[in-house]
Design an enzyme around this catalytic site. Structure first.
Site, PDB file in Angstrom:
ATOM      1  N   HIS A  90      -0.110  10.063   4.377  1.00 19.92           N
ATOM      2  CA  HIS A  90       1.364  10.180   4.043  1.00 19.92           C
ATOM      3  C   HIS A  90       1.566  10.722   2.631  1.00 19.92           C
ATOM      4  O   HIS A  90       0.693  10.741   1.760  1.00 19.92           O
ATOM      5  CB  HIS A  90       2.010   9.060   4.171  1.00 19.92           C
ATOM      6  CG  HIS A  90       1.652   7.881   3.251  1.00 19.92           C
ATOM      7  ND1 HIS A  90       0.802   6.793   3.512  1.00 19.92           N
ATOM      8  CD2 HIS A  90       1.894   7.689   1.900  1.00 19.92           C
ATOM      9  CE1 HIS A  90       0.581   6.042   2.493  1.00 19.92           C
ATOM     10  NE2 HIS A  90       1.242   6.416   1.318  1.00 19.92           N
ATOM     11  N   ARG A 126       4.193  -4.663  -2.425  1.00 23.17           N
ATOM     12  CA  ARG A 126       5.569  -4.141  -2.060  1.00 23.17           C
ATOM     13  C   ARG A 126       5.583  -3.360  -0.635  1.00 23.17           C
ATOM     14  O   ARG A 126       6.635  -3.529  -0.003  1.00 23.17           O
ATOM     15  CB  ARG A 126       5.828  -2.854  -3.382  1.00 23.17           C
ATOM     16  CG  ARG A 126       6.063  -3.745  -4.539  1.00 23.17           C
ATOM     17  CD  ARG A 126       6.335  -2.825  -5.756  1.00 23.17           C
ATOM     18  NE  ARG A 126       6.345  -3.076  -6.846  1.00 23.17           N
ATOM     19  CZ  ARG A 126       5.614  -2.689  -8.060  1.00 23.17           C
ATOM     20  NH1 ARG A 126       4.637  -1.812  -7.722  1.00 23.17           N
ATOM     21  NH2 ARG A 126       5.816  -3.513  -9.256  1.00 23.17           N
TER      22      ARG A 126
END
Length: 317
Positions: free
Chosen positions: A225, A109
């Site tokens: 992140h 993805r």
């Protein structure tokens, strides 16, 4: 997730390898083939349509018997495969490295999102081949740099300040491996630059998260992140993160699991990942996700988590 060997194969040229994308007819041929057990890990020659992936990766593709794999007959599959090859061909991959490179498991993805960014003429990746290749190399684990805002997988930006950008992930709209659960909602927070961040910027982000996203947990997979996920999906993320961490360390590879800023991360997740890094079992670590952990002293004066019911965010309902 899928191995890079599901997208391309290596061709030796002089002293290094060139990577060539698979075509979907070769893959389709491999999926129907009867292959001896001893040859399951070898690239398959379809004779008519060229080289196909090793049959051991059959479950990575969507078939009538397996709906959880990639939709390899889509145009997007070819776009992602070409993107991977362009990035790998910008490196010099030798015989001693090629097996390790192709066995690397990557986020399908994430790569589709980079392909979408590449096609958006308003996006910086449309205009910079160098930045695009850098983004792909980070995504496939061939770069030690973290994913920053410029090299991020992208999505819909819902918050930004001088230090952070928060993206709503668009996996529901994907072609290659869409999320089928229509209730899926998840966010990613990237650093605008990999450098020290001021307390003011952290406070702005924490205020936004506590006010607008109080139904979500802020976690990290250790890659530099933040992820903002529903509390109901935290246990699933924990299983994945633990399995990945153990798999990497089991093979003797060093892993720099970045715990990130404790003021931003959900405290139970911080406890879970800290325990994992100490070498504890999955059961021991996961118990920390469901224990009441004493609230640390609020690092930001005047910023409260207390809200009246009519003030609570409806994001995620």
């Amino acid at each position: 997730m899928a191995e890079l060997a599901c997208f391309c194969y290596p061709h030796l040229e002089n002293d290094s390898y060139k990577f060539i994308p698979f075509n979907n007819l070769a893959i389709k041929c491999m999926l129907t083939a009867k292959v001896d057990k001893k040859d399951q890990d070898k690239f398959y020659n379809s004779i008519i349509y060229g080289i196909a992936p090793p049959p051991q990766f059959k479950k990575r593709y969507n078939t009538s018997d397996n709906s959880r794999g990639m939709n390899y007959e889509t145009v997007m599959f070819n776009k992602v495969a070409v993107l991977i090859c362009e990035a790998l061909n910008s490196l010099k991959v030798t015989q001693s490295d090629v097996a390790n490179v192709l066995s690397r498991v990557v986020s399908v993805r994430h790569l589709e999102n980079l392909a979408l960014r590449k096609e958006n003429h308003q996006d910086v990746l449309f205009h910079s081949k160098e930045l695009l290749l850098k983004s792909v190399l980070i995504a496939i684990g061939q770069s030690k740099e973290i994913e920053t805002t410029a090299t991020a997988e992208g999505g819909e930006i819902v918050f930004q300040n001088a230090a952070f950008t928060m993206w709503k992930l668009t996996y529901l709209d994907h072609e290659l491996m869409p999320i089928l659960d229509q209730n899926f909602i998840e966010y990613k927070i990237t650093l605008n630059e990999d450098k020290p961040i001021s307390d003011v910027c952290v406070k702005e982000l924490v205020a936004e998260l506590r006010w607008q996203y109080n139904r979500f947990a802020v976690i990290t997979h250790g890659k530099g992140h933040y992820r903002v996920v529903k509390y109901s999906s935290v246990a699933n993320h924990a299983d994945r993160v633990f399995a990945t961490y153990k798999n990497i360390t089991k093979n003797g590879n060093a892993i720099d699991f970045n715990l990130l800023d404790q003021r931003i991360i959900w405290q139970n997740w911080y406890a879970f990942t800290s325990s994992m890094k100490q070498g504890n079992t999955l059961d021991v670590c996961k118990k920390l996700l469901f224990q009441k952990i004493k609230q640390e002293k609020n690092p930001f004066k005047g910023l409260s988590t207390d809200r009246k019911m009519d003030e609570v965010s409806h994001v995620g309902i």
